[in-house]
Design an enzyme around this catalytic site. Structure first.
Site, short mmCIF file in Angstrom:
data_model
loop_
_atom_site.label_atom_id
_atom_site.label_comp_id
_atom_site.label_asym_id
_atom_site.label_seq_id
_atom_site.Cartn_x
_atom_site.Cartn_y
_atom_site.Cartn_z
N LYS A 83 1.74 4.61 37.86
CA LYS A 83 1.75 3.14 38.20
C LYS A 83 0.69 2.86 39.41
CE LYS A 83 4.84 -0.52 37.07
NZ LYS A 83 5.22 -0.47 35.62
N GLY B 259 20.66 -13.88 29.15
CA GLY B 259 19.16 -14.31 29.08
C GLY B 259 18.63 -14.43 27.61
N GLY C 290 15.15 -15.43 26.90
CA GLY C 290 14.09 -15.80 27.21
C GLY C 290 13.21 -14.96 26.45
N VAL D 96 12.44 -11.89 25.43
CA VAL D 96 13.10 -10.75 24.44
C VAL D 96 14.08 -11.12 23.81
CG1 VAL D 96 14.05 -8.31 24.70
CG2 VAL D 96 12.12 -9.01 26.15
P1 NAD Z 1 11.95 -13.81 30.60
O1 NAD Z 1 11.69 -14.33 31.83
O2 NAD Z 1 11.09 -14.41 29.13
O3 NAD Z 1 13.35 -14.06 30.16
C1 NAD Z 1 14.25 -13.89 31.05
C2 NAD Z 1 15.46 -15.14 30.76
O4 NAD Z 1 16.81 -14.87 31.53
C3 NAD Z 1 14.73 -16.58 31.34
O5 NAD Z 1 15.29 -17.25 30.01
C4 NAD Z 1 15.62 -16.70 32.56
O6 NAD Z 1 16.02 -18.08 32.49
C5 NAD Z 1 16.86 -15.90 32.27
N1 NAD Z 1 17.82 -15.83 33.43
C6 NAD Z 1 17.35 -15.61 34.66
N2 NAD Z 1 18.37 -15.39 35.46
C7 NAD Z 1 19.64 -15.43 34.55
C8 NAD Z 1 20.93 -15.36 34.83
N3 NAD Z 1 21.46 -15.15 36.05
N4 NAD Z 1 21.90 -15.47 33.71
C9 NAD Z 1 21.17 -15.81 32.72
N5 NAD Z 1 20.01 -15.78 32.42
C10 NAD Z 1 19.15 -15.69 33.45
O7 NAD Z 1 11.88 -12.16 30.33
P2 NAD Z 1 11.82 -11.23 29.35
O8 NAD Z 1 10.41 -11.03 28.94
O9 NAD Z 1 12.68 -11.68 28.08
O10 NAD Z 1 12.55 -10.12 29.88
C11 NAD Z 1 13.85 -9.87 30.11
C12 NAD Z 1 14.08 -8.48 30.75
O11 NAD Z 1 13.97 -7.54 29.82
C13 NAD Z 1 13.75 -8.41 32.03
O12 NAD Z 1 14.51 -7.62 32.90
C14 NAD Z 1 12.48 -7.39 31.92
O13 NAD Z 1 11.97 -6.65 32.88
C15 NAD Z 1 12.91 -6.75 30.56
N6 NAD Z 1 11.69 -6.09 30.05
C16 NAD Z 1 11.16 -6.94 29.26
C17 NAD Z 1 10.00 -6.46 28.42
C18 NAD Z 1 9.05 -7.31 27.52
O14 NAD Z 1 8.43 -6.87 26.55
N7 NAD Z 1 9.09 -8.57 27.74
C19 NAD Z 1 9.82 -4.96 28.29
C20 NAD Z 1 10.89 -4.14 28.90
C21 NAD Z 1 11.84 -4.71 29.68
#
Ligand code: NAD
Length: 361
Positions: free
Chosen positions: A80, A180, A182, A184
């Site tokens: 990292k 959530g 978002g 994913v």
């Molecule tokens: P994102 O920001 O697109 O989605 C997260 C969603 O969670 C958002 O819509 C946000 O409004 C919502 N949120 C925030 N606080 C909240 C709460 N208290 N209650 C309910 N919803 C809430 O992020 P993402 O890319 O979808 O990633 C989601 C999670 O997965 C993160 O923890 C990220 O670290 C992890 N992750 C993502 C990836 C990836 O490929 N994007 C890979 C590995 C891990």
């Protein structure tokens, strides 16, 4: 701070401090373990309050990548990097190119990628100085947004959990609560909806909730109420540390399986889930789809091949469950053991000298 103490404690190979005055670069690259292959891990840009905080973070994150790559079956080690600066204020071409030259100087021992505070554009600048970078623009052959790959992997892992918990991998008719929706979460919801699962969602973003209601006939609950939903599977896809002493007693589920990083507030929360008979899919095993996807770029990105590899998350979760039963340990510990066993076994094979590859040039 005694960096060598931290390195010794967790078996680090190398920590590189990178400085370039004219570019304003202060960066640290941590390479944890390259037994399986070059260390791949993102570049985080963050205005750390102290250098100690930056060192602590980069060491912690690099070690996590070793376990994630190993458990995913990838031939990659863990690394990292962090740039100590404010991503809203301090970005420049010179900064990222200076960083790229440091990456290049490591000759492929470390491969960088996007992370918190960095973007595709930043990776493109780094790419001007080194080929040891993933997540560049799709024009350069990158895999693009990792979320669909992550969601696909979570769905596969969830099915493996369902097989264990309910005797069938089918999610048809199962009630899944997604925290959530978002990037994913929405993609995951689509897989589940297509399979016939019944969805309950929460999000602090009302538009995201409205979309899930319209597209997947999801029931919506308030963000705080998601922990109380009676369901078959609870899927954290928003934040870390959501499995903690306050929330776990409220859960009415048999399985926890979601994409969020660092879902357990502490190890003891993994123990509590185990004691309560809730099957927890370790976060770094089930959410490895994005990493597997980006790692495919190293062979010239092929989406079909990448997604085929991601289907293997099903088998990886089965292995974790197998170790958990074999050694009578919670699944979060079993995941670490899966990674350590693989590193140990492959490391043993590498002890045989190969004149073609191991001899000095
Ligand atoms: P994102 O920001 O697109 O989605 C997260 C969603 O969670 C958002 O819509 C946000 O409004 C919502 N949120 C925030 N606080 C909240 C709460 N208290 N209650 C309910 N919803 C809430 O992020 P993402 O890319 O979808 O990633 C989601 C999670 O997965 C993160 O923890 C990220 O670290 C992890 N992750 C993502 C990836 C990836 O490929 N994007 C890979 C590995 C891990």
């Amino acid at each position: 701070m005694e960096v060598f103490v931290g390195m010794q404690k967790h078996g680090f190979e190398q920590v590189v401090f990178c400085y370039n005055e004219s570019a304003g670069l202060k960066a640290i690259i941590a390479i944890h373990d390259t037994t399986l292959g070059p260390a791949l891990g993102g570049l985080r840009m963050w205005p750390y309050a102290t250098e100690e905080d930056a060192v602590f973070d980069v060491l912690r994150l690099a070690r996590g990548m070793t376990y994630k790559a190993a458990a995913a079956g990838l031939n990659l080690g863990g690394g990292k990097a962090v740039i100590i600066a404010d991503p809203r204020r301090d970005k420049s071409e010179a900064l990222f190119r200076a960083f790229g030259r440091f990456v290049q100087s490591l000759g492929g021992r470390y491969i960088t990628a996007e992370d918190v505070g960095t973007t595709v554009e930043d990776m493109d600048y780094i790419h001007m100085e080194t080929d040891y970078v993933t997540g560049v623009s799709t024009a350069y052959g990158s895999s693009g947004d990792p979320s669909p790959a992550t969601a696909f992997g979570v769905w596969r892992g969830m099915k493996a959990c369902a097989k264990e918990a309910f005797g069938s991998e089918s999610l048809a008719g199962k009630r899944v609560a997604i925290q959530g929706v978002g990037h994913v979460g929405q993609n995951l919801a689509r897989h589940l909806y297509d399979e016939g699962a019944r969805l309950v969602v929460s999000d602090i973003n009302e538009e995201a909730v409205a979309r899930a209601r319209a597209e997947f006939r999801a029931e919506a609950v308030d963000p705080e109420a998601i922990y109380d939903v009676e369901c078959d599977i609870f899927s954290p896809c928003a934040l870390g540390a959501v499995l903690n002493p306050e929330t776990i007693p409220r859960l009415k589920t048999r399985v926890v399986a979601g994409a969020a990083n660092n879902q357990l507030l502490s190890d003891s929360d993994g123990d509590t889930l185990h004691e309560r008979g809730i099957l927890y899919a370790p976060d770094y095993v089930i959410n490895a789809g994005g990493l597997i996807n980006v790692a495919d770029e190293l062979e010239g990105y092929n989406r079909d091949r990448a997604f085929k590899k991601i289907t293997g998350i099903y088998a990886n979760i089965e292995k974790v469950i197998g170790i958990s039963k074999r050694d009578r340990i919670p699944t979060y510990r079993a995941a670490d053991r899966l990674a350590e066993e693989r590193i140990g076994l492959i490391g043993q094979q590498k002890r045989m000298h190969l004149p073609c590859c191991d001899a000095p040039a």
